[in-house]
Each structure stands twice: as C-alpha cells, then as structure tokens.
Design a protein around this motif. Structure first.
Motif, mmCIF file in Angstrom:
data_model
loop_
_atom_site.group_PDB
_atom_site.id
_atom_site.type_symbol
_atom_site.label_atom_id
_atom_site.label_comp_id
_atom_site.label_asym_id
_atom_site.label_seq_id
_atom_site.Cartn_x
_atom_site.Cartn_y
_atom_site.Cartn_z
ATOM 1 N N SER A 34 -26.265 6.873 30.256
ATOM 2 C CA SER A 34 -25.868 6.856 31.669
ATOM 3 C C SER A 34 -25.080 5.593 32.002
ATOM 4 N N ILE A 37 -21.531 5.942 30.618
ATOM 5 C CA ILE A 37 -20.723 6.815 31.485
ATOM 6 C C ILE A 37 -20.125 6.015 32.633
ATOM 7 N N ILE A 42 -16.362 8.031 32.326
ATOM 8 C CA ILE A 42 -16.125 9.268 31.588
ATOM 9 C C ILE A 42 -16.954 10.412 32.166
ATOM 10 N N SER A 43 -16.605 11.627 31.794
ATOM 11 C CA SER A 43 -17.326 12.803 32.256
ATOM 12 C C SER A 43 -18.561 13.046 31.398
ATOM 13 N N SER A 44 -19.403 13.957 31.853
ATOM 14 C CA SER A 44 -20.604 14.301 31.077
ATOM 15 C C SER A 44 -20.226 14.930 29.743
ATOM 16 N N ALA A 45 -19.153 15.724 29.741
ATOM 17 C CA ALA A 45 -18.700 16.353 28.497
ATOM 18 C C ALA A 45 -18.239 15.296 27.498
ATOM 19 N N GLU A 46 -17.493 14.310 27.977
ATOM 20 C CA GLU A 46 -17.027 13.230 27.094
ATOM 21 C C GLU A 46 -18.204 12.414 26.576
#
Length: 399
Positions: A34, A37, A42-46
């Motif tokens: 977390s 991020i 960055i995104s959750s997918a990244e």
C-alpha cells in the motif's frame, strides 16, 4: 566425512533459516504494498504485477539454481541464492520508479525460488527416507517464522521510518552467508555422487526420461499447484468472506488469521510425524479429504468461538500437508537430480497455483460461495487422485 547428528542439525538449521529469510523477504512486499502504491502513484493492477514478476522470477530461479546445485554442490549454490535475494531486496529500497521495483523483485524471486529446492535437497541428503517428513516440516516452520518476523518488523518500521527502510533490512542475510560458508561442509551424499560421475550432465529432461518418471513429475507438480492454490485461496478470500457474509469485524478476522496460522504450524509438525510413520500414500489422502470437508463445513459456521476453533482446524489440514512436499519430492528422485526436481516441481506448482485467488474472486463475484468452495474441493479431489496413482518408489537410506 561421516553424517553425524550434529551435522544433520546444522544442515537442518541452515535450511530453516534460508526458508525463513525467503518467507520474510516475500512478506515484506505484502506489508509494504500500500505504501509503494502511494509512493509511485500506481494502480492496483500495476501493484499486483509486482507479485506476478516475483513468482515468475521464482520459477526461473528454481530451474537455474536447481540445476547448478545438482552439478556444483548444494552449499555453494545455496549461499548464492541467499546473496541474490538479499541484495535485490535491499536495493528495492532505492528504486526510483515502479519499473526498477519490477526488475529487483524479479531478481529477488530468482534467488528465493532457487533457495527452496536446494534447502530441501540438502536435508534429504543427510536424513534417511523415514525421517525426511519431520525434517521437511521443520523447514516449513522456518518459513512461517520468517513471515511472522516480517509482520513484526513492518509494524515497527513502516509507520516510523517508511517502507524503504524495511527493505534495507533485507541486506542482513548477506552476513549470515559468511557463517554458512565457513561452518557448513558440502553434504557427503552429494560428494559421493559427484565423485562417482563428476561429468554427469543434469537437465530438466531428466525429470521426464521415462514414462514412469514423467508421470511422477506431472503428478507431483499438480499436487504442488493444488497445495498453493488452496493456501492462497484460503488466506486471501476467507477473511473477506467472513466479514461480508457473517458480519465479522476486521479485528475478528485478524483473530481468525492468528488461529488459522497456529493451526497451520501445528498441522505441519503433525503431518511430518504421520508421513514418516504411515507413508505419503496414507498421510496425504487423510489430509486432502479432511481439508476439502473442513472448508465446506467452515464457511457455514456462524458462531464466533466456533469460527476461531474452525480456523485452527482448517489451517491444520489445508496447509499442514505443505510441510511434506520437500520429503515427498526428494523420495522420488535420486541424489543427482534432487535439487532440480524440488525446484522445478514446486516452483511450477507455485506459479500455476498462484492464479487461485483470481479464479476464486471471479467465482464469488459471478456465482456463489458454494461454487467457490466446490472449486477448492474439486482441486483437492484431483490431488487425491494424483497421490493414489503416484508410482511408489522404494527409497532407503540416503539415496
């Protein structure tokens, strides 16, 4: 060199420490994700891709270092794997963008993936077949201890100093390498094999060089994939299921996590004993059947006390049998190919089984909890068929 009880304990402690350090390294990412991020926007997918490239690195490292350990020696290559994931973990603290994080986590995965099979092979080299289950279970407990250490360090360091300092801690295993190289000699079993055929060429093809060996390799890989799928499916989704379906609080789900991990550790110790005494063909069916039934029953429990007790039972059966895979794989392959077999089979299973959380999440979203639990039960049934059909190899002594 004679294999004395003192030497056996030294090898066992080294393998436990190696898997513990690997477990700590992997969990660092979980606790810091977390914060990463936020740092890189960055995104959750990244962010999820970080775990993907780590698992890919483990598969690559498992193949490369497994072959090297069978060819050049367990202890020497074992220290190289630790050095690699320790340095890569520490350098992650200095990453300036997410792409460097991907590269460094891939390298850390390469080292960690190589370490597992070598540690298991080292222990198998010095313990007789009827004692490998207990030795393997102790190594697995080392991995659990590493995860706990990571949780404690993350709780202390991240709020105070940030996620980067947590990864700097990853350099510490480098100093432990010095102790291993100075005090741990190469296993006599490997030395005898190497002296017998010093030019022997080992390849992955050796794992498929006959119909019986090929089936054994495939069956063990399927079992490893099911083991990983069940573990990640359980640990990733059951807490949220309990919160959503049963109204369990976050605190309650944390208590569930603690009880489940306690059950896992107890299950590992117990499974090693059962496997050595009754054999894998009796121990695994017992735990596989119990795991499938316990998951089905558990999701329909509504009493809070029963949830905690049930979590211990589920953890006991679902992950207790993971402690036996090092022994199970080692008992089906000779010394010459043992590191390669452990690394290739378990890391391939880990890569395939790692898709379980995605599949279970899809089933929960588009179908129902019953369908998701049925999916896990079917996986355990497949693993049960594999262990029943698995050719029995007559292992004895330190072969």
């Amino acid at each position: 060199m004679e294999i004395t009880p003192a030497y056996q304990r030294k090898v066992l402690r080294s393998a436990m420490m190696g898997l513990g350090l690997e477990g700590m390294d992997i969990m660092f990412l979980s606790f810091a994700l977390s914060s990463i991020i936020v740092s890189f926007g960055i995104s959750s997918a990244e962010a999820g891709l970080i775990a993907t490239v780590t698992n890919l690195g483990m598969l690559v490292g498992g193949v490369i270092f497994g072959l090297l350990a069978d060819r050049y020696g367990r202890v020497r290559i074992f220290t190289y794997t630790i050095f690699l994931f320790a340095i890569a973990t520490a350098l992650t603290a200095f990453a300036t963008n997410i792409y460097w994080v991907y590269v460094l986590r891939f390298l850390a995965g390469v080292g960690g993936g190589g370490e597992f099979g070598i540690g298991m092979a080292m222990v198998a080299d010095v313990y007789a077949a009827n004692k490998r289950g207990r030795a393997s279970s102790m190594i697995s407990l080392g991995g659990q201890a590493g995860a706990v250490a990571a949780a404690l360090l993350a709780a202390l360091i991240i709020p105070w100093l940030g996620w980067r300092v947590l990864f700097v801690i990853g350099i510490l295993p480098v100093f432990w390498i010095y102790f291993v190289r100075k005090h741990l000699k190469e296993t006599p079993t490997w030395l005898r094999q190497h002296k017998k055929d010093p030019t022997q060429r080992i390849s992955i093809g050796t794992l498929f060089n006959s119909p019986k060996t090929a089936f054994t390799t495939v069956a063990l890989t399927v079992m490893a994939a099911v083991q990983v799928a069940g573990y990640y499916g359980l640990m990733n989704w059951l807490p949220s299921i309990l919160q959503k379906e049963l109204g369990l609080s976050v605190t309650g789900s944390s208590l569930w996590m603690i009880s489940t991990i306690a059950g896992m550790c107890l299950g590992m110790i117990t499974f090693g004993q059962i496997m050595d005494r009754l054999g894998a063909k009796r121990a695994y069916p017992l735990f596989l059947i119990a795991a499938g039934i316990s998951i089905f029953v558990y999701v329909y429990i509504s009493d809070s006390i029963a949830l905690l007790i049930g979590g211990t039972v589920v953890g006991f059966f679902v992950n207790g049998m993971s402690a036996g895979y090092g022994a199970l794989i080692s008992n089906h392959y000779p010394t010459a190919i043992r590191s390669t077999a452990n690394n290739v089979i378990f890391n391939t299973g880990r890569a395939v089984g790692g898709f379980s959380p995605f599949i279970i999440g899809y089933l929960l979203e588009h179908h129902s909890m019953l369908i998701a639990m049925t999916f896990l039960a079917v996986l355990y049934t497949v693993s049960l068929v594999m262990i029943i059909l698995l050719p029995k190899r007559d292992v004895s002594g330190l072969d």
